[in-house]
Structure formats: C-alpha cells, structure tokens
Motif scaffolding. Structure first.
Motif, PDB file in Angstrom:
ATOM      1  N   VAL A 195      -6.388  -9.631  -4.271  1.00  0.00           N
ATOM      2  CA  VAL A 195      -7.180  -8.697  -5.088  1.00  0.00           C
ATOM      3  C   VAL A 195      -7.759  -7.587  -4.215  1.00  0.00           C
ATOM      4  CG1 VAL A 195      -9.227  -8.474  -6.530  1.00  0.00           C
ATOM      5  CG2 VAL A 195      -7.692 -10.421  -6.863  1.00  0.00           C
ATOM      6  N   LEU A 196      -8.271  -7.920  -3.042  1.00  0.00           N
ATOM      7  CA  LEU A 196      -8.808  -6.900  -2.136  1.00  0.00           C
ATOM      8  C   LEU A 196      -7.716  -5.928  -1.691  1.00  0.00           C
ATOM      9  CD1 LEU A 196     -11.206  -9.020   0.117  1.00  0.00           C
ATOM     10  CD2 LEU A 196     -11.812  -7.469  -1.743  1.00  0.00           C
ATOM     11  N   THR A 197      -6.524  -6.458  -1.402  1.00  0.00           N
ATOM     12  CA  THR A 197      -5.400  -5.588  -1.040  1.00  0.00           C
ATOM     13  C   THR A 197      -5.041  -4.665  -2.188  1.00  0.00           C
ATOM     14  OG1 THR A 197      -4.531  -7.325   0.419  1.00  0.00           O
ATOM     15  CG2 THR A 197      -3.025  -5.563  -0.195  1.00  0.00           C
ATOM     16  N   ASN A 198      -5.066  -5.196  -3.416  1.00  0.00           N
ATOM     17  CA  ASN A 198      -4.785  -4.374  -4.594  1.00  0.00           C
ATOM     18  C   ASN A 198      -5.764  -3.212  -4.703  1.00  0.00           C
ATOM     19  OD1 ASN A 198      -2.660  -5.981  -5.461  1.00  0.00           O
ATOM     20  ND2 ASN A 198      -3.929  -7.246  -6.777  1.00  0.00           N
ATOM     21  N   LEU A 199      -7.036  -3.486  -4.484  1.00  0.00           N
ATOM     22  CA  LEU A 199      -8.047  -2.440  -4.601  1.00  0.00           C
ATOM     23  C   LEU A 199      -7.828  -1.345  -3.557  1.00  0.00           C
ATOM     24  CD1 LEU A 199     -11.229  -4.621  -5.279  1.00  0.00           C
ATOM     25  CD2 LEU A 199      -9.943  -3.228  -6.917  1.00  0.00           C
ATOM     26  N   ILE A 200      -7.470  -1.738  -2.339  1.00  0.00           N
ATOM     27  CA  ILE A 200      -7.190  -0.746  -1.296  1.00  0.00           C
ATOM     28  C   ILE A 200      -5.970   0.085  -1.670  1.00  0.00           C
ATOM     29  CG2 ILE A 200      -6.497  -0.449   1.112  1.00  0.00           C
ATOM     30  CD1 ILE A 200      -8.107  -3.008   1.734  1.00  0.00           C
ATOM     31  N   LEU A 242      -3.618   5.116  -3.823  1.00  0.00           N
ATOM     32  CA  LEU A 242      -2.734   5.715  -4.830  1.00  0.00           C
ATOM     33  C   LEU A 242      -3.461   6.770  -5.653  1.00  0.00           C
ATOM     34  CD1 LEU A 242       0.176   5.247  -6.230  1.00  0.00           C
ATOM     35  CD2 LEU A 242      -1.158   4.058  -7.966  1.00  0.00           C
ATOM     36  N   VAL A 243      -4.661   6.443  -6.103  1.00  0.00           N
ATOM     37  CA  VAL A 243      -5.428   7.394  -6.922  1.00  0.00           C
ATOM     38  C   VAL A 243      -5.811   8.617  -6.088  1.00  0.00           C
ATOM     39  CG1 VAL A 243      -7.593   7.723  -8.183  1.00  0.00           C
ATOM     40  CG2 VAL A 243      -6.266   5.626  -8.510  1.00  0.00           C
ATOM     41  N   GLY A 244      -6.124   8.403  -4.814  1.00  0.00           N
ATOM     42  CA  GLY A 244      -6.418   9.538  -3.940  1.00  0.00           C
ATOM     43  C   GLY A 244      -5.243  10.492  -3.836  1.00  0.00           C
ATOM     44  N   VAL A 245      -4.037   9.952  -3.674  1.00  0.00           N
ATOM     45  CA  VAL A 245      -2.840  10.790  -3.617  1.00  0.00           C
ATOM     46  C   VAL A 245      -2.613  11.465  -4.971  1.00  0.00           C
ATOM     47  CG1 VAL A 245      -0.329  10.767  -3.319  1.00  0.00           C
ATOM     48  CG2 VAL A 245      -1.775   9.431  -1.780  1.00  0.00           C
ATOM     49  N   ALA A 246      -2.869  10.733  -6.058  1.00  0.00           N
ATOM     50  CA  ALA A 246      -2.707  11.315  -7.396  1.00  0.00           C
ATOM     51  C   ALA A 246      -3.602  12.542  -7.579  1.00  0.00           C
ATOM     52  CB  ALA A 246      -3.010  10.269  -8.461  1.00  0.00           C
ATOM     53  N   PHE A 247      -4.841  12.487  -7.106  1.00  0.00           N
ATOM     54  CA  PHE A 247      -5.732  13.646  -7.193  1.00  0.00           C
ATOM     55  C   PHE A 247      -5.166  14.826  -6.393  1.00  0.00           C
ATOM     56  CE2 PHE A 247      -9.221  10.744  -8.576  1.00  0.00           C
ATOM     57  CZ  PHE A 247      -9.629  11.475  -9.688  1.00  0.00           C
ATOM     58  N   LEU A 248      -4.579  14.534  -5.249  1.00  0.00           N
ATOM     59  CA  LEU A 248      -3.965  15.606  -4.446  1.00  0.00           C
ATOM     60  C   LEU A 248      -2.787  16.242  -5.173  1.00  0.00           C
ATOM     61  CD1 LEU A 248      -3.994  13.974  -0.884  1.00  0.00           C
ATOM     62  CD2 LEU A 248      -5.522  15.756  -1.761  1.00  0.00           C
ATOM     63  N   LEU A 249      -2.131  15.476  -6.041  1.00  0.00           N
ATOM     64  CA  LEU A 249      -0.970  15.977  -6.787  1.00  0.00           C
ATOM     65  C   LEU A 249      -1.367  16.645  -8.103  1.00  0.00           C
ATOM     66  CD1 LEU A 249       1.561  13.029  -6.269  1.00  0.00           C
ATOM     67  CD2 LEU A 249       1.421  15.188  -5.014  1.00  0.00           C
ATOM     68  N   GLY A 250      -2.678  16.686  -8.398  1.00  0.00           N
ATOM     69  CA  GLY A 250      -3.129  17.369  -9.610  1.00  0.00           C
ATOM     70  C   GLY A 250      -3.611  16.462 -10.714  1.00  0.00           C
ATOM     71  N   PHE A 251      -3.796  15.200 -10.440  1.00  0.00           N
ATOM     72  CA  PHE A 251      -4.287  14.258 -11.441  1.00  0.00           C
ATOM     73  C   PHE A 251      -5.655  14.718 -11.942  1.00  0.00           C
ATOM     74  CE2 PHE A 251      -6.300   9.875 -12.159  1.00  0.00           C
ATOM     75  CZ  PHE A 251      -5.773   9.765 -13.434  1.00  0.00           C
ATOM     76  N   ILE A 282       0.812  -1.225   0.000  1.00  0.00           N
ATOM     77  CA  ILE A 282       0.000   0.000   0.000  1.00  0.00           C
ATOM     78  C   ILE A 282       0.841   1.269   0.000  1.00  0.00           C
ATOM     79  CG2 ILE A 282      -1.756   1.290   1.289  1.00  0.00           C
ATOM     80  CD1 ILE A 282      -2.840  -1.377   2.289  1.00  0.00           C
ATOM     81  N   LEU A 283       1.855   1.341   0.848  1.00  0.00           N
ATOM     82  CA  LEU A 283       2.613   2.584   0.987  1.00  0.00           C
ATOM     83  C   LEU A 283       3.712   2.736  -0.055  1.00  0.00           C
ATOM     84  CD1 LEU A 283       2.906   2.821   4.877  1.00  0.00           C
ATOM     85  CD2 LEU A 283       1.243   3.902   3.351  1.00  0.00           C
ATOM     86  N   MET A 284       4.360   1.633  -0.442  1.00  0.00           N
ATOM     87  CA  MET A 284       5.480   1.739  -1.388  1.00  0.00           C
ATOM     88  C   MET A 284       5.063   2.338  -2.730  1.00  0.00           C
ATOM     89  SD  MET A 284       8.667   1.362  -1.321  1.00  0.00           S
ATOM     90  CE  MET A 284      10.071   1.330  -2.428  1.00  0.00           C
ATOM     91  N   PRO A 285       3.937   1.941  -3.341  1.00  0.00           N
ATOM     92  CA  PRO A 285       3.538   2.586  -4.596  1.00  0.00           C
ATOM     93  C   PRO A 285       3.333   4.090  -4.452  1.00  0.00           C
ATOM     94  CG  PRO A 285       2.329   0.548  -4.280  1.00  0.00           C
ATOM     95  CD  PRO A 285       3.051   0.809  -2.998  1.00  0.00           C
ATOM     96  N   ILE A 286       2.820   4.537  -3.299  1.00  0.00           N
ATOM     97  CA  ILE A 286       2.634   5.976  -3.079  1.00  0.00           C
ATOM     98  C   ILE A 286       3.985   6.682  -2.993  1.00  0.00           C
ATOM     99  CG2 ILE A 286       1.781   7.699  -1.434  1.00  0.00           C
ATOM    100  CD1 ILE A 286      -0.485   5.763  -0.764  1.00  0.00           C
ATOM    101  N   ILE A 287       4.943   6.062  -2.310  1.00  0.00           N
ATOM    102  CA  ILE A 287       6.291   6.638  -2.214  1.00  0.00           C
ATOM    103  C   ILE A 287       6.924   6.740  -3.592  1.00  0.00           C
ATOM    104  CG2 ILE A 287       8.633   6.225  -1.339  1.00  0.00           C
ATOM    105  CD1 ILE A 287       7.329   4.999   1.147  1.00  0.00           C
ATOM    106  N   ILE A 288       6.759   5.712  -4.416  1.00  0.00           N
ATOM    107  CA  ILE A 288       7.306   5.742  -5.773  1.00  0.00           C
ATOM    108  C   ILE A 288       6.634   6.837  -6.595  1.00  0.00           C
ATOM    109  CG2 ILE A 288       7.466   4.431  -7.925  1.00  0.00           C
ATOM    110  CD1 ILE A 288       7.929   1.950  -6.270  1.00  0.00           C
ATOM    111  N   MET A 289       5.328   7.010  -6.430  1.00  0.00           N
ATOM    112  CA  MET A 289       4.633   8.090  -7.128  1.00  0.00           C
ATOM    113  C   MET A 289       5.206   9.444  -6.747  1.00  0.00           C
ATOM    114  SD  MET A 289       0.601   9.196  -6.972  1.00  0.00           S
ATOM    115  CE  MET A 289       0.079   8.263  -8.417  1.00  0.00           C
ATOM    116  N   LEU A 290       5.366   9.694  -5.459  1.00  0.00           N
ATOM    117  CA  LEU A 290       5.930  10.974  -5.006  1.00  0.00           C
ATOM    118  C   LEU A 290       7.337  11.171  -5.543  1.00  0.00           C
ATOM    119  CD1 LEU A 290       4.706  10.877  -1.287  1.00  0.00           C
ATOM    120  CD2 LEU A 290       3.785  12.284  -3.144  1.00  0.00           C
TER     121      LEU A 290
END
Length: 249
Positions: free
Chosen positions: A108-113, A118-127, A29-37
């Motif tokens: 699959v449930l973990t992926n959705l979470i 990730l998408v929520g953070v993307a919207f905060l970044l201007g997605f 959950i957290l690592m993809p967000i860190i990579i996005m940032l």
C-alpha cells in the motif's frame, strides 16, 4: 514483542527488500509513468473521449499503478514460503498476522508513492481536475482501499503458487484487467461482448468513482459498487491467504 512491533519489523524488512530490487521499483513506480506517456503522446489523439485525454486517462492509470506492483508482491510472498523463511519466523514466534500484514502494508505504501509520482507527471502533462479538497480525500481513500484489497488477494496468490516464477505469472491477469475496463477508453465505445465485460468487471466502477471524484462530480452508485468490490476482494484475499498460510506453514 507485540503484533504491532512485529508488523513494523516485517514492514521495514519488506521495504528494504523492495528498494534493493530495481525490477520491482521499475514495475511499481516507473512503468505506470511510461505507460501514461505512451498513451497520452502516442495514442491520445486517436481516442475521442469528449475531454482532454490526460484528464480522462489519469483515473484509469492510477488504478493501473496499483496493479503494476502486484507481481513483485506475489513473488516476494512465495519466496518467503518456499525458501523456508516462514519456518524461521515461526521458530522465532513472529506473529502470523505480522508476516502477511507486513507485505500488505509495504504494498500500500508503494502504491501511494507510485500514484503520487504518476499524478505529478499528469499535472506536468496538463491534467486539470475539478476536485475539491474533500474529493481528493475521497480519491486517497479509494486508492488505499483498492491497494489494500488487491494486496491481500495478491498475497493469497503468492502463497498458493508452487514457485516464485508461477507466483509472478499468477498476478498477470490482475495487471491486464484494467486494459479491459474503462481505464483507456469508455466502455460504450467497445465492441459487443467486450463492452459488457468492461461494464461489469470490478475495476470499471472503481475507475469511474475515482474519475467522478477528480471531476468534482462523484456518482454515489459507482462509489457504493466500487467499495463493495474492494471489500469483497479484500475479504476473499484475507481468508484465502490465512487458510493457505496455515496449511502450508
């Protein structure tokens, strides 16, 4: 108990184990967000992709979020096999489909979470996607299909590995493969050899399908290829997992 009841019990067990493992939660959950940032703030200005980099990168990072939780699945499956838990389940007459299916559904449930975060953070970044409600349903369907396929293949890797350590390492190529696709930069901007690999590997059409849906202009050709890859990977993973499970258990 029915297969459905067994599956629910196995799902609850796997989710409980996941929540008690901080490393798995971080990777999934957290690592993809860190990579996005990291890519958006550190490298985003270096890539000329024709649009805001956050809009370009988010589809690829969605796929990356699916892949980053795979190592934990392989390790968990292998631990069940090598530590004798599977034999206990057999004595208790727990359905074989429920044992393996519980891991897949939990993944699959973990992926959705992870992707929702990730998408929520993307919207905060201007997605700023142009997707309609129907397009968003298409994205969700593609994500579930990809997660299902990747999870079955990873379950098979975990069952085939000799130890939990090698099971985790076996999933590394799947984690790295998105970096050699169109996830981070367009394939046409890569050098010879790498460009052809990126264009014809399975993750690129999946990413391009999600990207097209989020842009409100899905490409039917990419979508057909993406679905075909997912179905093929899921089928290979399921048959391989079932064969290995029967032989080892």
């Amino acid at each position: 108990m029915s297969v459905k009841s067994h599956s629910l019990v196995m799902l609850r067990r796997n989710v409980t184990h996941l929540t008690r493992n901080p490393t798995s939660v971080f990777n999934a959950i957290l690592m993809p967000i860190i990579i996005m940032l990291m890519f958006v703030y550190m490298f985003g200005d270096a890539f000329d992709v024709g649009v805001d980099y956050i809009d370009y990168a988010t589809p690829g990072l969605i796929l990356l979020a699916v892949c980053y939780g795979l190592g934990g699945i392989a390790t968990a499956v292998n631990s069940d096999m090598t530590k004798g838990i599977i034999n206990r389940f057999k004595v208790m007459h727990v359905s074989r489909a429920a044992i393996l299916g519980g891991h897949v559904i939990a993944a699959v449930l973990t992926n959705l979470i992870a992707i929702a975060a990730l998408v929520g953070v993307a919207f905060l970044l201007g997605f700023d996607p142009a997707a309609s409600l129907l397009d968003w349903f298409g994205v969700a369907g593609m994500v579930v299909l990809l997660g299902f396929a990747a999870s079955w293949f990873t379950v098979a890797l975990g069952l085939a590995a000799k130890s939990p350590e090698t099971a985790g390492l076996a999933a590394v190529p799947l984690v790295m493969l998105p970096f050699f696709s169109s996830a981070i930069v367009p394939a046409e901007k890569m050098g010879p050899g790498l460009r052809q690999f990126a264009e014809y590997q399975p993750f690129t059409p999946i990413i391009e399908t999600i990207r097209g849906l989020l842009n409100g202009a899905p490409d039917t050709g990419d979508a057909v290829i993406a679905v075909a890859w997912c179905v093929g990977i899921a089928l290979v993973g399921f048959l391989w997992a079932r064969f290995t499970f029967t032989r080892r258990a």
